[in-house]
Design a protein around this motif. Structure first.
Motif, PDB file in Angstrom:
ATOM      1  N   THR A  94      46.254   2.858  53.435  1.00  0.00           N
ATOM      2  CA  THR A  94      45.864   1.494  53.097  1.00  0.00           C
ATOM      3  C   THR A  94      46.442   1.076  51.749  1.00  0.00           C
ATOM      4  O   THR A  94      46.376   1.830  50.781  1.00  0.00           O
ATOM      5  N   ARG A  95      46.985  -0.132  51.696  1.00  0.00           N
ATOM      6  CA  ARG A  95      47.467  -0.671  50.428  1.00  0.00           C
ATOM      7  C   ARG A  95      46.280  -1.217  49.652  1.00  0.00           C
ATOM      8  O   ARG A  95      45.453  -1.944  50.188  1.00  0.00           O
ATOM      9  N   ILE A  96      46.173  -0.836  48.383  1.00  0.00           N
ATOM     10  CA  ILE A  96      45.088  -1.310  47.533  1.00  0.00           C
ATOM     11  C   ILE A  96      45.400  -2.731  47.095  1.00  0.00           C
ATOM     12  O   ILE A  96      46.400  -2.983  46.421  1.00  0.00           O
ATOM     13  N   ASP A  97      44.555  -3.676  47.484  1.00  0.00           N
ATOM     14  CA  ASP A  97      44.733  -5.082  47.127  1.00  0.00           C
ATOM     15  C   ASP A  97      44.103  -5.312  45.757  1.00  0.00           C
ATOM     16  O   ASP A  97      42.895  -5.552  45.638  1.00  0.00           O
ATOM     17  N   GLU A  98      44.923  -5.232  44.723  1.00  0.00           N
ATOM     18  CA  GLU A  98      44.404  -5.317  43.361  1.00  0.00           C
ATOM     19  C   GLU A  98      43.765  -6.671  43.078  1.00  0.00           C
ATOM     20  O   GLU A  98      42.711  -6.752  42.433  1.00  0.00           O
ATOM     21  N   GLN A  99      44.383  -7.739  43.551  1.00  0.00           N
ATOM     22  CA  GLN A  99      43.845  -9.069  43.293  1.00  0.00           C
ATOM     23  C   GLN A  99      42.459  -9.232  43.922  1.00  0.00           C
ATOM     24  O   GLN A  99      41.531  -9.750  43.298  1.00  0.00           O
ATOM     25  N   LEU A 100      42.317  -8.770  45.159  1.00  0.00           N
ATOM     26  CA  LEU A 100      41.035  -8.867  45.848  1.00  0.00           C
ATOM     27  C   LEU A 100      39.962  -8.046  45.142  1.00  0.00           C
ATOM     28  O   LEU A 100      38.812  -8.494  44.988  1.00  0.00           O
ATOM     29  N   LEU A 101      40.329  -6.846  44.680  1.00  0.00           N
ATOM     30  CA  LEU A 101      39.356  -5.980  44.015  1.00  0.00           C
ATOM     31  C   LEU A 101      38.896  -6.562  42.679  1.00  0.00           C
ATOM     32  O   LEU A 101      37.725  -6.438  42.321  1.00  0.00           O
ATOM     33  N   THR A 102      39.801  -7.181  41.953  1.00  0.00           N
ATOM     34  CA  THR A 102      39.392  -7.792  40.677  1.00  0.00           C
ATOM     35  C   THR A 102      38.373  -8.901  40.913  1.00  0.00           C
ATOM     36  O   THR A 102      37.439  -9.078  40.127  1.00  0.00           O
ATOM     37  N   VAL A 103      38.534  -9.628  42.012  1.00  0.00           N
ATOM     38  CA  VAL A 103      37.578 -10.687  42.352  1.00  0.00           C
ATOM     39  C   VAL A 103      36.257 -10.066  42.799  1.00  0.00           C
ATOM     40  O   VAL A 103      35.176 -10.462  42.346  1.00  0.00           O
ATOM     41  N   ASP A 104      36.330  -9.061  43.696  1.00  0.00           N
ATOM     42  CA  ASP A 104      35.113  -8.416  44.213  1.00  0.00           C
ATOM     43  C   ASP A 104      34.286  -7.781  43.104  1.00  0.00           C
ATOM     44  O   ASP A 104      33.055  -7.857  43.108  1.00  0.00           O
ATOM     45  N   TYR A 105      34.957  -7.126  42.166  1.00  0.00           N
ATOM     46  CA  TYR A 105      34.253  -6.403  41.107  1.00  0.00           C
ATOM     47  C   TYR A 105      34.027  -7.250  39.850  1.00  0.00           C
ATOM     48  O   TYR A 105      33.337  -6.822  38.936  1.00  0.00           O
ATOM     49  N   GLY A 106      34.641  -8.435  39.809  1.00  0.00           N
ATOM     50  CA  GLY A 106      34.473  -9.298  38.647  1.00  0.00           C
ATOM     51  C   GLY A 106      35.061  -8.716  37.383  1.00  0.00           C
ATOM     52  O   GLY A 106      34.460  -8.780  36.307  1.00  0.00           O
ATOM     53  N   ILE A 107      36.251  -8.112  37.527  1.00  0.00           N
ATOM     54  CA  ILE A 107      36.896  -7.465  36.381  1.00  0.00           C
ATOM     55  C   ILE A 107      38.338  -7.953  36.258  1.00  0.00           C
ATOM     56  O   ILE A 107      38.868  -8.611  37.155  1.00  0.00           O
ATOM     57  N   SER A 108      38.960  -7.612  35.130  1.00  0.00           N
ATOM     58  CA  SER A 108      40.377  -7.932  34.943  1.00  0.00           C
ATOM     59  C   SER A 108      41.216  -6.818  35.557  1.00  0.00           C
ATOM     60  O   SER A 108      40.692  -5.797  36.011  1.00  0.00           O
ATOM     61  N   ARG A 109      42.515  -6.998  35.553  1.00  0.00           N
ATOM     62  CA  ARG A 109      43.385  -5.981  36.141  1.00  0.00           C
ATOM     63  C   ARG A 109      43.506  -4.725  35.287  1.00  0.00           C
ATOM     64  O   ARG A 109      43.845  -3.664  35.798  1.00  0.00           O
ATOM     65  N   THR A 110      43.232  -4.842  33.987  1.00  0.00           N
ATOM     66  CA  THR A 110      43.409  -3.688  33.096  1.00  0.00           C
ATOM     67  C   THR A 110      42.508  -2.511  33.474  1.00  0.00           C
ATOM     68  O   THR A 110      43.017  -1.393  33.690  1.00  0.00           O
ATOM     69  N   PRO A 111      41.185  -2.679  33.591  1.00  0.00           N
ATOM     70  CA  PRO A 111      40.357  -1.525  33.988  1.00  0.00           C
ATOM     71  C   PRO A 111      40.666  -1.057  35.403  1.00  0.00           C
ATOM     72  O   PRO A 111      40.543   0.136  35.697  1.00  0.00           O
ATOM     73  N   LEU A 112      41.068  -1.974  36.292  1.00  0.00           N
ATOM     74  CA  LEU A 112      41.409  -1.569  37.656  1.00  0.00           C
ATOM     75  C   LEU A 112      42.632  -0.664  37.645  1.00  0.00           C
ATOM     76  O   LEU A 112      42.649   0.380  38.314  1.00  0.00           O
ATOM     77  N   ARG A 113      43.635  -1.028  36.898  1.00  0.00           N
ATOM     78  CA  ARG A 113      44.851  -0.220  36.853  1.00  0.00           C
ATOM     79  C   ARG A 113      44.602   1.127  36.185  1.00  0.00           C
ATOM     80  O   ARG A 113      45.200   2.133  36.577  1.00  0.00           O
ATOM     81  N   GLU A 114      43.727   1.154  35.189  1.00  0.00           N
ATOM     82  CA  GLU A 114      43.359   2.431  34.575  1.00  0.00           C
ATOM     83  C   GLU A 114      42.631   3.311  35.588  1.00  0.00           C
ATOM     84  O   GLU A 114      42.845   4.523  35.648  1.00  0.00           O
TER      85      GLU A 114
END
Length: 223
Positions: free
Chosen positions: A32-52
């Motif tokens: 599965t491809r990780i949808d970073e944009q969708l996850l930032t919306v779902d978790y209410g976070i910016s891309r920086t902690p997601l990428r970390e």
């Protein structure tokens, strides 16, 4: 000099744990491809902690970062399993050896309690409950070894193995075979025969892989 305050668990660690559990639950299946944009919306976070967080999971082998393509949940091949299982057998065998040398009567009694659960669940063909007790049996032996380095490496490898949907216990005859192997391991530990416990645990892990290799349909993993 004023000491800096110790921060609470970093946000990226919480995000990594949430994604880790979704991967283990196969809400995010291998490939599965990780949808970073969708996850930032779902978790209410910016891309920086997601990428970390994704970097942490990549270091654990749970996701694969592909340049210009994105991040994907790691797919485990048959060759990967053929390489991982012998390594697991060696490491868990060593745990059994060290556990046998260190085990005290009250600790062995706890193992016997878990084994009685295995017997009960096997008799009633409760595969999922056998699986949980099986994991506890292995974890207890790892703890008894007192070797945190062995435990850490084994835990990391087991995380990777959770990516698969394999279930060796569902294969005809494997449940009783696994129970018999656990019985022999426990008896060796009770007898204080460290070398025998090591060899039996080594063979137990490999027999799980052999059972899977004989079965073309893989559903969930158990050793």
């Amino acid at each position: 000099m004023v000491a800096s305050r110790i921060a609470q668990t970093a946000l990226y660690q919480e995000v990594a744990e949430r994604l880790r559990q979704r991967i283990f639950a196969h809400e995010l299946p291998p490939g599965t491809r990780i949808d970073e944009q969708l996850l930032t919306v779902d978790y209410g976070i910016s891309r920086t902690p997601l990428r970390e967080a994704l970097k942490v999971l990549a270091a654990e082998g749970l996701v694969t970062l592909k340049p210009r393509r994105g991040c994907f949940v790691t797919e485990i091949s048959e060759q990967d399993l053929d390489e991982i299982f012998p390594l697991m057998a060696m490491l868990e065998g060593r745990c059994a050896l060290e556990a046998t040398r260190r085990a005290q009567p009250e600790q062995i009694a706890r193992l016997e309690t878990i084994h009685r659960q295995l017997e009960r669940f096997a008799a009633s063909n409760q595969i999922e409950r056998f699986f949980v007790a099986n994991q506890e049996f292995h974890a207890r032996i790892q703890q008894l070894s007192g070797n945190r380095w062995l435990q850490q490496v084994i835990q990391d490898l087991r995380k990777v193995l959770k990516l698969t949907r394999l279930f060796s216990l569902s294969i005809d005859g494997r449940l009783q075979q696994s129970l018999a192997e656990h019985t022999a391991i426990l008896e060796a530990i009770k007898a204080g025969d460290a070398t025998r416990a090591q060899n039996l645990m080594h063979d137990h892990i490999l027999s799980g892989r052999q059972a899977l290799a004989r079965n073309p349909v893989h559903q969930e993993l158990v050793a």
